[in-house]
Enzyme design. Structure first.
Site, mmCIF file in Angstrom:
data_model
loop_
_atom_site.group_PDB
_atom_site.id
_atom_site.type_symbol
_atom_site.label_atom_id
_atom_site.label_comp_id
_atom_site.label_asym_id
_atom_site.label_seq_id
_atom_site.Cartn_x
_atom_site.Cartn_y
_atom_site.Cartn_z
ATOM 1 N N TYR A 255 -7.479 29.356 6.327
ATOM 2 C CA TYR A 255 -7.520 28.045 5.688
ATOM 3 C C TYR A 255 -6.565 27.599 4.599
ATOM 4 O O TYR A 255 -6.155 26.669 4.403
ATOM 5 C CB TYR A 255 -8.943 27.745 5.608
ATOM 6 C CG TYR A 255 -9.775 28.638 4.610
ATOM 7 C CD1 TYR A 255 -9.602 28.663 3.371
ATOM 8 C CD2 TYR A 255 -10.822 29.522 5.283
ATOM 9 C CE1 TYR A 255 -10.433 29.475 2.603
ATOM 10 C CE2 TYR A 255 -11.461 30.546 4.466
ATOM 11 C CZ TYR A 255 -11.322 30.369 3.147
ATOM 12 O OH TYR A 255 -11.967 31.232 2.339
ATOM 13 N N VAL B 98 -4.878 5.663 9.383
ATOM 14 C CA VAL B 98 -5.514 7.061 9.108
ATOM 15 C C VAL B 98 -5.755 7.911 10.410
ATOM 16 O O VAL B 98 -6.016 8.881 10.598
ATOM 17 C CB VAL B 98 -7.228 6.725 8.538
ATOM 18 C CG1 VAL B 98 -7.179 6.502 7.076
ATOM 19 C CG2 VAL B 98 -7.954 5.973 9.404
ATOM 20 N N LYS C 228 -10.150 7.415 3.240
ATOM 21 C CA LYS C 228 -9.740 6.804 2.360
ATOM 22 C C LYS C 228 -10.320 6.264 1.306
ATOM 23 O O LYS C 228 -10.778 5.022 1.513
ATOM 24 C CB LYS C 228 -8.502 5.677 3.438
ATOM 25 C CG LYS C 228 -7.523 5.203 2.351
ATOM 26 C CD LYS C 228 -6.618 4.259 3.357
ATOM 27 C CE LYS C 228 -5.499 3.565 2.553
ATOM 28 N NZ LYS C 228 -4.763 2.630 3.421
ATOM 29 N N GLU D 240 0.748 -1.386 0.042
ATOM 30 C CA GLU D 240 0.012 -0.012 -0.131
ATOM 31 C C GLU D 240 0.833 1.414 0.066
ATOM 32 O O GLU D 240 0.199 2.203 -0.462
ATOM 33 C CB GLU D 240 -0.988 -0.049 1.352
ATOM 34 C CG GLU D 240 -2.136 -0.790 1.252
ATOM 35 C CD GLU D 240 -2.916 -0.607 2.753
ATOM 36 O OE1 GLU D 240 -3.978 -0.256 2.359
ATOM 37 O OE2 GLU D 240 -2.646 -1.067 3.376
#
Length: 121
Positions: free
Chosen positions: A53, A72, A98, A21
């Site tokens: 931002y 994650v 994801k 991965e």
């Protein structure tokens, strides 16, 4: 309380629990909600009176493109800490998605909240 938000910031990063991965960067999507005083910024009409931002997003992209993680959850925790410590937010909600990580799903991920929402007078 006022909330600044970012939806689906798309970032390429090396993430996953399996070695295969992490061989090539994968797309993760980041959603942020950040406590901020929008009234103070609106009164001055100056970006330096709020959390910018664009600067937050740039920092996140820079960090994730240079980092390799397995979970994650690690990404979410790191980003929450970054937004609170580097940008002075009292509260943040971070979602890390994801896409297509699990067959049959649109995406999987985690959502965390850190800090305290404070009422602005």
């Amino acid at each position: 309380m006022d909330i600044l938000f970012v939806r689906e910031l798309k970032v390429q990063t090396r993430i996953g629990i399996y070695d295969w991965e992490r061989e090539v960067p994968q797309t993760v999507l980041i959603d942020l909600e950040i406590a901020a005083d929008a009234a103070r910024a609106a009164a001055s009409d100056r970006v330096n009176a709020t959390i910018n931002y664009q600067t937050v997003c740039d920092r996140i992209v820079e960090y994730l493109e240079a980092t390799e993680t397995q979970l994650v959850e690690t990404v979410a925790e790191t980003l929450a800490r970054m937004v609170r410590e580097d940008f002075g937010a009292s509260w943040v909600r971070v979602s890390v998605h994801k896409p297509a990580a699990v067959r049959g799903t649109r995406d999987v991920g985690v959502r965390i909240e850190r800090g305290t929402l404070q009422t602005v007078s």
